[in-house]
Design a protein around this motif. Structure first.
Motif, mmCIF file in Angstrom:
data_model
loop_
_atom_site.group_PDB
_atom_site.id
_atom_site.type_symbol
_atom_site.label_atom_id
_atom_site.label_comp_id
_atom_site.label_asym_id
_atom_site.label_seq_id
_atom_site.Cartn_x
_atom_site.Cartn_y
_atom_site.Cartn_z
ATOM 1 N N MET A 1 0.846 -1.176 0.000
ATOM 2 C CA MET A 1 0.000 0.000 0.000
ATOM 3 C C MET A 1 0.884 1.229 0.000
ATOM 4 S SD MET A 1 -3.004 1.204 2.610
ATOM 5 C CE MET A 1 -2.113 2.127 3.828
ATOM 6 N N LEU A 3 1.306 5.518 0.451
ATOM 7 C CA LEU A 3 0.778 6.645 1.211
ATOM 8 C C LEU A 3 -0.407 7.269 0.487
ATOM 9 C CD1 LEU A 3 0.823 8.819 3.409
ATOM 10 C CD2 LEU A 3 2.739 9.887 2.197
ATOM 11 N N ALA A 6 -3.777 6.026 1.539
ATOM 12 C CA ALA A 6 -4.210 6.553 2.837
ATOM 13 C C ALA A 6 -4.692 7.994 2.693
ATOM 14 C CB ALA A 6 -3.076 6.461 3.858
ATOM 15 N N PHE A 25 -4.355 12.754 10.229
ATOM 16 C CA PHE A 25 -3.790 11.407 10.198
ATOM 17 C C PHE A 25 -3.671 10.874 11.611
ATOM 18 C CE2 PHE A 25 -3.366 11.031 5.897
ATOM 19 C CZ PHE A 25 -2.432 10.111 5.458
ATOM 20 N N VAL A 29 -6.193 7.930 10.754
ATOM 21 C CA VAL A 29 -5.563 6.747 10.171
ATOM 22 C C VAL A 29 -4.303 6.311 10.902
ATOM 23 C CG1 VAL A 29 -6.527 7.172 7.871
ATOM 24 C CG2 VAL A 29 -4.255 8.044 8.430
ATOM 25 N N PHE A 32 -3.462 2.687 11.677
ATOM 26 C CA PHE A 32 -2.999 1.728 10.688
ATOM 27 C C PHE A 32 -2.006 2.297 9.686
ATOM 28 C CE2 PHE A 32 -6.931 3.540 9.110
ATOM 29 C CZ PHE A 32 -6.647 3.852 7.789
ATOM 30 N N TRP A 33 -1.684 3.585 9.730
ATOM 31 C CA TRP A 33 -0.747 4.162 8.774
ATOM 32 C C TRP A 33 -0.031 5.338 9.403
ATOM 33 C CZ3 TRP A 33 0.839 2.149 4.364
ATOM 34 C CH2 TRP A 33 1.670 2.938 3.564
ATOM 35 N N ALA A 35 2.852 8.526 8.678
ATOM 36 C CA ALA A 35 3.576 9.321 7.680
ATOM 37 C C ALA A 35 4.026 10.617 8.330
ATOM 38 C CB ALA A 35 2.690 9.621 6.481
ATOM 39 N N THR A 90 -0.411 -9.121 6.304
ATOM 40 C CA THR A 90 0.466 -8.208 7.020
ATOM 41 C C THR A 90 1.757 -8.919 7.383
ATOM 42 O OG1 THR A 90 -1.413 -7.039 7.942
ATOM 43 C CG2 THR A 90 0.673 -6.777 9.087
ATOM 44 N N THR A 157 -11.910 0.780 11.364
ATOM 45 C CA THR A 157 -10.453 0.802 11.520
ATOM 46 C C THR A 157 -10.067 1.176 12.945
ATOM 47 O OG1 THR A 157 -10.296 3.070 10.681
ATOM 48 C CG2 THR A 157 -9.983 1.287 9.093
#
Length: 187
Positions: A1, A3, A6, A25, A29, A32-33, A35, A90, A157
């Motif tokens: 995946m 960025l 997302a 973010f 998110v 799970f992500w 950045a 994963t 999520t």
């Protein structure tokens, strides 16, 4: 995946500035992500040049002007295409787990400290996710929210993020208990 996926998913909430996305973010998110703001701004520029998002300038009186981004038709199509592809399993890459695995040949106290830090971090994240959940529910039961909310993806999520941090807490507490018991046995 990437960025970009997302970012596209975050823009489903509506238009947002780069600053709002970076801040958001953490609240939407981050379970799970991850950045950095620099990564995010670079990706926004690339996505805009590729036509996945568009920006409009918002003039502000006492602050610098800002650009706000929104999904384009191409961006929505890219997000739909991404969701149609089966997700890969994963792969866990966790430096702490390598240190724990090597515990018997390394610095046991340093590893114990790292586990305790993981425990505190997981507790803090779980508390943060609980606040986000309370804000999303806004006084409704989970069942009421999931039946009536326009979008359920953010809440689903969030449930995953809470479960992940709860698992970290359970594991860290157990690991610390085992290490404590072993220290009494050898001490």
């Amino acid at each position: 995946m990437a960025l970009r996926h997302a970012v596209l998913a975050a823009l489903l909430e509506g238009e947002a500035s780069g600053y709002d996305l970076a801040k958001g973010f953490d609240a939407s998110v981050a379970n799970f992500w991850m950045a950095t703001p620099q990564q995010l701004y670079r990706e926004l520029d690339r996505m805009e040049s590729e036509g996945l998002i568009e920006a409009r300038l918002v003039r502000q009186e006492r602050r610098p002007n800002k650009r706000v981004f929104s999904l384009t038709t191409a961006g929505a199509a890219a997000l739909a295409a991404f969701t149609a592809v089966p997700a890969r399993p994963t792969a866990l890459r966790d430096e702490l787990m390598v240190k724990v695995y090597a515990l018997d040949g390394g610095d046991g106290e340093a590893v114990r400290t790292a586990i305790a830090e993981r425990l505190e971090g997981a507790r803090a994240k779980l508390a943060h996710y609980e606040r986000i959940g309370a804000r999303l529910l806004d006084g409704r039961s989970e069942e009421e929210y999931l039946a009536a909310a326009e979008r359920v993806g953010p809440y689903l999520t969030l449930i995953g993020g809470r479960a992940f941090e709860q698992a970290n807490i359970t594991w860290a507490e157990q690991a610390l208990l085992v290490l404590e018991r072993r220290s009494h046995r050898t001490g």
